[in-house]
Scaffold this motif. Structure first.
Motif, short mmCIF file in Angstrom:
data_model
loop_
_atom_site.label_atom_id
_atom_site.label_comp_id
_atom_site.label_asym_id
_atom_site.label_seq_id
_atom_site.Cartn_x
_atom_site.Cartn_y
_atom_site.Cartn_z
N ARG A 142 4.38 -22.10 5.33
CA ARG A 142 5.78 -22.22 4.92
C ARG A 142 6.42 -20.84 4.94
N ARG A 143 7.62 -20.79 5.48
CA ARG A 143 8.42 -19.56 5.49
C ARG A 143 9.47 -19.69 4.40
N LEU A 144 9.45 -18.79 3.42
CA LEU A 144 10.33 -18.89 2.27
C LEU A 144 10.90 -17.52 1.90
N TYR A 145 12.02 -17.56 1.19
CA TYR A 145 12.53 -16.36 0.53
C TYR A 145 11.89 -16.33 -0.85
N PHE A 146 11.22 -15.23 -1.19
CA PHE A 146 10.60 -15.12 -2.49
C PHE A 146 10.59 -13.67 -2.95
N ASN A 147 10.35 -13.47 -4.23
CA ASN A 147 10.24 -12.14 -4.83
C ASN A 147 8.89 -12.00 -5.50
N VAL A 148 8.30 -10.82 -5.41
CA VAL A 148 7.04 -10.55 -6.09
C VAL A 148 7.34 -10.37 -7.58
N THR A 149 6.53 -11.00 -8.43
CA THR A 149 6.72 -10.97 -9.87
C THR A 149 5.70 -10.05 -10.53
N ASP A 150 6.17 -9.19 -11.41
CA ASP A 150 5.33 -8.30 -12.23
C ASP A 150 4.42 -7.39 -11.41
N ASP A 151 4.76 -7.09 -10.21
CA ASP A 151 4.01 -6.16 -9.37
C ASP A 151 5.01 -5.44 -8.49
N LYS A 152 4.53 -4.44 -7.79
CA LYS A 152 5.38 -3.76 -6.82
C LYS A 152 5.47 -4.63 -5.57
N PRO A 153 6.62 -4.63 -4.90
CA PRO A 153 6.77 -5.45 -3.69
C PRO A 153 5.77 -5.09 -2.59
N GLU A 154 5.24 -3.86 -2.61
CA GLU A 154 4.28 -3.44 -1.59
C GLU A 154 2.96 -4.19 -1.68
N VAL A 155 2.71 -4.84 -2.81
CA VAL A 155 1.48 -5.61 -2.99
C VAL A 155 1.42 -6.77 -2.01
N ALA A 156 2.57 -7.35 -1.73
CA ALA A 156 2.63 -8.53 -0.86
C ALA A 156 2.36 -8.15 0.58
N LYS A 157 1.50 -8.92 1.20
CA LYS A 157 1.23 -8.76 2.63
C LYS A 157 2.10 -9.75 3.39
N LYS A 158 2.00 -9.74 4.71
CA LYS A 158 2.83 -10.61 5.53
C LYS A 158 2.51 -12.08 5.28
N TYR A 159 1.23 -12.41 5.15
CA TYR A 159 0.81 -13.79 4.91
C TYR A 159 0.01 -13.84 3.61
N GLY A 160 0.35 -14.79 2.74
CA GLY A 160 -0.36 -14.95 1.48
C GLY A 160 -0.92 -16.35 1.36
N VAL A 161 -2.13 -16.45 0.83
CA VAL A 161 -2.77 -17.76 0.64
C VAL A 161 -2.49 -18.25 -0.78
N VAL A 162 -1.73 -19.32 -0.88
CA VAL A 162 -1.33 -19.88 -2.17
C VAL A 162 -2.44 -20.80 -2.69
N VAL A 163 -2.90 -20.52 -3.91
CA VAL A 163 -3.96 -21.35 -4.51
C VAL A 163 -3.51 -22.04 -5.79
N ALA A 164 -2.28 -21.74 -6.25
CA ALA A 164 -1.76 -22.39 -7.46
C ALA A 164 -0.24 -22.30 -7.47
N GLU A 165 0.38 -23.29 -8.09
CA GLU A 165 1.83 -23.33 -8.25
C GLU A 165 2.13 -23.67 -9.71
N PHE A 166 3.11 -22.97 -10.29
CA PHE A 166 3.48 -23.20 -11.68
C PHE A 166 4.98 -23.15 -11.85
N GLN A 167 5.47 -23.85 -12.86
CA GLN A 167 6.89 -23.79 -13.21
C GLN A 167 7.13 -22.68 -14.24
N GLN A 168 6.09 -22.27 -14.94
CA GLN A 168 6.23 -21.25 -15.97
C GLN A 168 5.55 -19.96 -15.53
N LYS A 169 6.25 -18.87 -15.78
CA LYS A 169 5.76 -17.55 -15.38
C LYS A 169 4.46 -17.20 -16.10
N PHE A 170 4.39 -17.51 -17.39
CA PHE A 170 3.20 -17.18 -18.18
C PHE A 170 1.94 -17.78 -17.57
#
Length: 164
Positions: free
Chosen positions: A69-97
């Protein structure tokens, strides 16, 4: 005699209080009934459609089908440089905590460079176990995540996210 009556009364009160509390078994049974009701009837059809959409392969890499999936997203609680071009999603949540907790477990227990991204349009936090610059490496990880981590994948199927 008065002492024996007091002890007997104390035992009776303890027995009554002990038998009135709810147990984990009661909570589990109630939870399972609720989940079963949500998976039948109209809600059940929606649930099955959602699972089908979330496990649909839509991209081919090295003769291997994946969900990308190609999406617009923001990195949370980390520096944006942490994100690589492709990320493997293993969990989805509605709450940040919850997402942050899952990320921290992946970092501590699995020694993975996990991070969390937030998609504002659907208000969902995605936990990315590991990011890659190469799509074929991300595909290997997403097809067999149990090979690289012991923690259970909390989505129907691990998938790959990339930024637009």
């Amino acid at each position: 005699m008065k002492k024996i009556c007091n002890v007997f009364l104390l035992v009776c009160i303890t027995a009554v209080l002990w038998s009135c509390h709810t147990s984990e078994k009661n909570y589990r049974e109630s939870y399972e009934k609720t989940i079963e009701l949500n998976r039948t009837g109209e809600r059940g059809e929606q649930y099955l459609q959602d699972i089908a959409n979330r496990t649909h392969y839509n991209y081919v890499v090295n003769n291997d089908s994946i969900r990308l999936r190609r999406l617009y997203f923001n990195v949370t609680d980390d520096k944006p440089e942490v994100a690589k071009k492709y990320g493997v999603v293993v969990a989805e949540f509605q709450q940040k905590f919850n997402a942050i907790s899952c990320r921290d477990r992946l970092r501590q227990q699995e020694n993975l460079p996990a991070y969390v991204v937030y998609e504002k349009s659907v208000k969902t936090y995605y936990v990315i176990a590991r990011g890659f610059d190469d799509l074929s490496m991300a595909t290997l990880f997403s097809k067999r995540p149990e090979k690289f981590m012991k923690m259970k994948v909390l989505v129907p199927m691990a998938w790959i996210i990339t930024s637009l």
